[in-house]
Write a protein that holds these residues in place. Structure first.
Motif, PDB file in Angstrom:
ATOM      1  N   ASN A 125      40.544   2.976  14.386  1.00  0.00           N
ATOM      2  CA  ASN A 125      41.737   2.376  13.890  1.00  0.00           C
ATOM      3  C   ASN A 125      41.210   1.198  13.043  1.00  0.00           C
ATOM      4  OD1 ASN A 125      44.191   1.235  13.148  1.00  0.00           O
ATOM      5  ND2 ASN A 125      44.970   1.140  15.042  1.00  0.00           N
ATOM      6  N   ALA A 126      41.700   1.274  11.631  1.00  0.00           N
ATOM      7  CA  ALA A 126      41.342   0.314  10.881  1.00  0.00           C
ATOM      8  C   ALA A 126      41.672  -1.073  10.994  1.00  0.00           C
ATOM      9  CB  ALA A 126      41.857   0.587   9.335  1.00  0.00           C
ATOM     10  N   ILE A 127      42.801  -1.316  11.827  1.00  0.00           N
ATOM     11  CA  ILE A 127      43.319  -2.817  11.844  1.00  0.00           C
ATOM     12  C   ILE A 127      42.445  -3.021  13.144  1.00  0.00           C
ATOM     13  CG2 ILE A 127      45.104  -3.988  12.944  1.00  0.00           C
ATOM     14  CD1 ILE A 127      47.117  -2.144  11.590  1.00  0.00           C
ATOM     15  N   VAL A 128      42.061  -2.343  14.009  1.00  0.00           N
ATOM     16  CA  VAL A 128      41.176  -2.698  15.143  1.00  0.00           C
ATOM     17  C   VAL A 128      39.829  -3.062  14.885  1.00  0.00           C
ATOM     18  CG1 VAL A 128      40.206  -2.089  17.345  1.00  0.00           C
ATOM     19  CG2 VAL A 128      42.378  -1.329  16.896  1.00  0.00           C
ATOM     20  N   VAL A 129      39.235  -2.139  13.874  1.00  0.00           N
ATOM     21  CA  VAL A 129      38.037  -2.542  13.160  1.00  0.00           C
ATOM     22  C   VAL A 129      38.091  -3.910  12.352  1.00  0.00           C
ATOM     23  CG1 VAL A 129      36.420  -1.533  11.616  1.00  0.00           C
ATOM     24  CG2 VAL A 129      37.307   0.062  12.999  1.00  0.00           C
ATOM     25  N   PHE A 130      39.018  -3.966  11.633  1.00  0.00           N
ATOM     26  CA  PHE A 130      39.292  -5.301  11.142  1.00  0.00           C
ATOM     27  C   PHE A 130      39.090  -6.488  11.958  1.00  0.00           C
ATOM     28  CE2 PHE A 130      41.764  -7.937   8.315  1.00  0.00           C
ATOM     29  CZ  PHE A 130      41.036  -8.121   7.219  1.00  0.00           C
ATOM     30  N   MET A 131      39.837  -6.262  13.173  1.00  0.00           N
ATOM     31  CA  MET A 131      39.818  -7.575  13.954  1.00  0.00           C
ATOM     32  C   MET A 131      38.697  -7.537  14.574  1.00  0.00           C
ATOM     33  SD  MET A 131      43.765  -6.968  15.629  1.00  0.00           S
ATOM     34  CE  MET A 131      43.147  -6.861  17.331  1.00  0.00           C
ATOM     35  N   CYS A 132      37.815  -6.572  15.074  1.00  0.00           N
ATOM     36  CA  CYS A 132      36.409  -6.784  15.283  1.00  0.00           C
ATOM     37  C   CYS A 132      35.525  -7.521  14.391  1.00  0.00           C
ATOM     38  CB  CYS A 132      35.835  -5.310  15.883  1.00  0.00           C
ATOM     39  SG  CYS A 132      36.587  -4.679  17.208  1.00  0.00           S
ATOM     40  N   ILE A 133      35.826  -7.130  13.152  1.00  0.00           N
ATOM     41  CA  ILE A 133      34.822  -7.910  11.959  1.00  0.00           C
ATOM     42  C   ILE A 133      35.075  -9.264  12.097  1.00  0.00           C
ATOM     43  CG2 ILE A 133      34.588  -7.979   9.580  1.00  0.00           C
ATOM     44  CD1 ILE A 133      34.714  -5.076   9.392  1.00  0.00           C
ATOM     45  N   GLU A 134      36.323  -9.785  12.410  1.00  0.00           N
ATOM     46  CA  GLU A 134      36.724 -11.012  12.249  1.00  0.00           C
ATOM     47  C   GLU A 134      36.265 -11.749  13.717  1.00  0.00           C
ATOM     48  OE1 GLU A 134      38.352 -13.013   9.978  1.00  0.00           O
ATOM     49  OE2 GLU A 134      38.596 -11.218   8.789  1.00  0.00           O
ATOM     50  N   LEU A 135      36.105 -10.812  14.639  1.00  0.00           N
ATOM     51  CA  LEU A 135      35.663 -11.334  15.926  1.00  0.00           C
ATOM     52  C   LEU A 135      34.051 -11.767  15.724  1.00  0.00           C
ATOM     53  CD1 LEU A 135      36.008 -12.211  18.825  1.00  0.00           C
ATOM     54  CD2 LEU A 135      35.462  -9.693  19.375  1.00  0.00           C
ATOM     55  N   MET A 136      33.673 -10.822  14.893  1.00  0.00           N
ATOM     56  CA  MET A 136      31.939 -11.143  14.791  1.00  0.00           C
ATOM     57  C   MET A 136      31.780 -12.628  13.664  1.00  0.00           C
ATOM     58  SD  MET A 136      31.049  -7.054  14.159  1.00  0.00           S
ATOM     59  CE  MET A 136      29.496  -7.384  13.351  1.00  0.00           C
ATOM     60  N   LEU A 137      32.781 -12.758  12.743  1.00  0.00           N
ATOM     61  CA  LEU A 137      32.613 -13.730  11.956  1.00  0.00           C
ATOM     62  C   LEU A 137      32.927 -15.052  12.892  1.00  0.00           C
ATOM     63  CD1 LEU A 137      34.305 -12.581   8.702  1.00  0.00           C
ATOM     64  CD2 LEU A 137      32.213 -13.095   8.702  1.00  0.00           C
ATOM     65  N   ASN A 138      33.719 -14.993  13.642  1.00  0.00           N
ATOM     66  CA  ASN A 138      34.044 -16.169  14.485  1.00  0.00           C
ATOM     67  C   ASN A 138      32.746 -16.442  15.379  1.00  0.00           C
ATOM     68  OD1 ASN A 138      36.418 -17.036  13.475  1.00  0.00           O
ATOM     69  ND2 ASN A 138      37.679 -15.398  14.821  1.00  0.00           N
ATOM     70  N   ALA A 139      32.172 -15.474  15.925  1.00  0.00           N
ATOM     71  CA  ALA A 139      30.933 -15.477  16.688  1.00  0.00           C
ATOM     72  C   ALA A 139      29.868 -16.191  15.910  1.00  0.00           C
ATOM     73  CB  ALA A 139      30.471 -14.357  17.264  1.00  0.00           C
ATOM     74  N   SER A 140      29.655 -15.726  14.715  1.00  0.00           N
ATOM     75  CA  SER A 140      28.605 -16.324  13.646  1.00  0.00           C
ATOM     76  C   SER A 140      29.025 -18.112  13.563  1.00  0.00           C
ATOM     77  CB  SER A 140      28.505 -15.824  12.451  1.00  0.00           C
ATOM     78  OG  SER A 140      29.630 -15.608  11.797  1.00  0.00           O
ATOM     79  N   ASN A 141      30.331 -18.210  13.276  1.00  0.00           N
ATOM     80  CA  ASN A 141      30.766 -19.726  12.990  1.00  0.00           C
ATOM     81  C   ASN A 141      30.306 -20.466  14.355  1.00  0.00           C
ATOM     82  OD1 ASN A 141      31.544 -19.387  10.615  1.00  0.00           O
ATOM     83  ND2 ASN A 141      33.730 -18.966  11.410  1.00  0.00           N
ATOM     84  N   LEU A 142      30.571 -19.854  15.613  1.00  0.00           N
ATOM     85  CA  LEU A 142      30.343 -20.453  16.821  1.00  0.00           C
ATOM     86  C   LEU A 142      28.913 -20.860  17.031  1.00  0.00           C
ATOM     87  CD1 LEU A 142      31.453 -21.591  19.576  1.00  0.00           C
ATOM     88  CD2 LEU A 142      31.082 -19.522  20.394  1.00  0.00           C
ATOM     89  N   ALA A 143      28.201 -19.841  16.566  1.00  0.00           N
ATOM     90  CA  ALA A 143      26.575 -19.972  16.720  1.00  0.00           C
ATOM     91  C   ALA A 143      26.202 -21.147  15.696  1.00  0.00           C
ATOM     92  CB  ALA A 143      25.811 -18.708  16.365  1.00  0.00           C
ATOM     93  N   LEU A 144      26.671 -21.106  14.449  1.00  0.00           N
ATOM     94  CA  LEU A 144      26.251 -22.124  13.274  1.00  0.00           C
ATOM     95  C   LEU A 144      26.762 -23.442  13.905  1.00  0.00           C
ATOM     96  CD1 LEU A 144      27.519 -20.439  10.239  1.00  0.00           C
ATOM     97  CD2 LEU A 144      25.368 -20.994  10.711  1.00  0.00           C
ATOM     98  N   VAL A 145      27.844 -23.723  14.511  1.00  0.00           N
ATOM     99  CA  VAL A 145      28.158 -25.089  15.102  1.00  0.00           C
ATOM    100  C   VAL A 145      27.368 -25.347  16.004  1.00  0.00           C
ATOM    101  CG1 VAL A 145      30.199 -26.326  16.032  1.00  0.00           C
ATOM    102  CG2 VAL A 145      30.654 -24.956  14.209  1.00  0.00           C
TER     103      VAL A 145
END
Length: 99
Positions: free
Chosen positions: A26-46
């Protein structure tokens, strides 16, 4: 909490997001998972920024959030247009849309 715990959490969130991108159709679920990956990278950066005692990681995380906001606008517009034409939000159906 130590910064190591934040890095473990970021790695777990990134892994969950990557599994969601690879396994879901599902494209919406894939899109939300990409956002989850971006948030994880933000957490690592901080977390790295806190470990080193400077603000460079936090500034970079802010720019990642700005890019993610722009991605949300463009990505949802594409998903809506694919859904209107195919009546499905499946990633497999999106590959059929060729000029």
């Amino acid at each position: 909490m130590s910064p190591d715990n934040y890095l473990y959490l970021a790695a777990l969130l990134f892994t969950l997001g990557a599994c969601g991108v690879l396994l879901r159709r599902n494209a919406i679920v894939v899109f939300m998972c990409i956002e989850l990956m971006l948030n994880a990278s933000n957490l690592a950066l901080v977390a790295f920024s806190r470990m080193h005692g400077n603000l460079d990681g936090q500034i970079l995380a802010f720019f990642v959030m700005v890019v993610a906001a722009a991605e949300v606008v463009v990505g949802l517009a594409i998903i809506v247009m694919v859904y209107r034409s195919r009546h499905s939000a499946s990633v497999d159906d999106a590959s059929l849309m060729k000029l």
